[in-house]
Scaffold this active site. Structure first.
Site, PDB file in Angstrom:
ATOM      1  N   ASP A 148     -13.037  36.616  10.731  1.00  0.00           N
ATOM      2  CA  ASP A 148     -13.762  35.370  10.966  1.00  0.00           C
ATOM      3  C   ASP A 148     -12.857  34.155  11.064  1.00  0.00           C
ATOM      4  O   ASP A 148     -13.359  33.029  11.155  1.00  0.00           O
ATOM      5  CB  ASP A 148     -14.776  35.131   9.838  1.00  0.00           C
ATOM      6  N   ASP A 199     -12.690  42.352   7.700  1.00  0.00           N
ATOM      7  CA  ASP A 199     -12.563  41.332   6.660  1.00  0.00           C
ATOM      8  C   ASP A 199     -13.871  41.269   5.861  1.00  0.00           C
ATOM      9  O   ASP A 199     -14.906  41.779   6.301  1.00  0.00           O
ATOM     10  CB  ASP A 199     -12.249  39.993   7.337  1.00  0.00           C
ATOM     11  N   ASP A 230     -15.061  38.199   3.189  1.00  0.00           N
ATOM     12  CA  ASP A 230     -15.677  36.870   3.077  1.00  0.00           C
ATOM     13  C   ASP A 230     -15.792  36.212   4.447  1.00  0.00           C
ATOM     14  O   ASP A 230     -14.806  36.087   5.178  1.00  0.00           O
ATOM     15  CB  ASP A 230     -14.830  35.971   2.164  1.00  0.00           C
TER      16      ASP A 230
END
Length: 232
Positions: free
Chosen positions: A180, A17, A19
């Site tokens: 995240d 991922d 961001d």
């Protein structure tokens, strides 16, 4: 379940991922959103506001921001106009108020050194994701970059992971997802990919360790075990 330290020989590839996992982009979001809101004289948002709203794609972020400052749902005309202004501002400031997290470069180098093929999969639009990776010197690590507009659906739907595994030519069970948030974990579970979550990102304002994942790390550098020290 905790699969650390990882036996990287169990994997052929990793999907990572963007961001909140590789780059702290809250500053970019806050600046672009506030410039957008100022265009409509609609107040402002703070970093804390944005942390709870980011992660499900730019359309969701804009709708959530408008709802936050107005106290009600925005109509389609305002959402469309806000999207145009947000896109304009974000493309101008993209990467200027963000930073690569500590340990990311070391983690990517270690994964690549182990022979894993790497892909970046994000809900961020392609037109935002690719320039950001380039600006931060991360683009050269990835064979594929897929944004939130690359497929018919976004994470937490498993489709983006399934499509990315297909592009890599690797089975989900041998493709590690690194993210995240619960979006990454839910998508990975549904797609059949093992998943590791970082502890420092954005999880919609919820504790990350409450998410169903195989392991948690404080840095991407922890995912690959260090090489043993050479004997004197």
């Amino acid at each position: 379940m905790n699969i650390l330290p990882l036996d990287l020989s169990s994997f052929d590839a990793a999907i990572i991922d963007l961001d909140g996992t590789m780059v702290d982009t809250i500053g970019d979001f806050v600046v672009a959103l506030n410039l957008m809101l100022d265009d409509f004289s609609l107040g402002y948002v703070t970093a804390r506001d944005v942390e709870a709203m980011v992660g499900k794609g730019s359309e969701h972020l804009i709708r959530s921001t408008l709802r936050h400052v107005r106290g009600n749902e925005a109509d389609e005309a305002l959402c469309d106009a806000a999207w145009q202004r947000y896109t304009h501002h974000y493309l101008v400031i993209n990467g200027r108020h963000s930073a690569v997290y500590p340990g990311v470069l070391e983690g990517l180098e270690a994964l690549r050194a182990q022979g894993l093929r790497l892909a970046c999969l994000t809900n961020k639009p392609n037109d935002f994701a690719r320039p950001l990776l380039a600006a931060k010197g991360l683009d050269g690590y990835f064979e594929f970059v897929f944004g939130g507009d690359a497929f018919e659906r976004k994470k937490p739907d498993p489709l983006p992971l399934q499509k990315t595994c297909a592009a890599l030519g690797t089975p989900p069970a041998r493709t590690l997802m690194i993210g995240d948030s619960s979006n990454d974990a839910q998508a990975a579970r549904a797609a059949g990919c093992p998943v590791v979550l970082v502890t420092y990102g954005y999880n919609h304002g919820e504790p990350i360790r409450g998410v169903d994942a195989d392991a948690f790390v404080d840095s991407l550098a922890e995912i690959s075990p260090p090489c043993p020290a050479a004997r004197p």
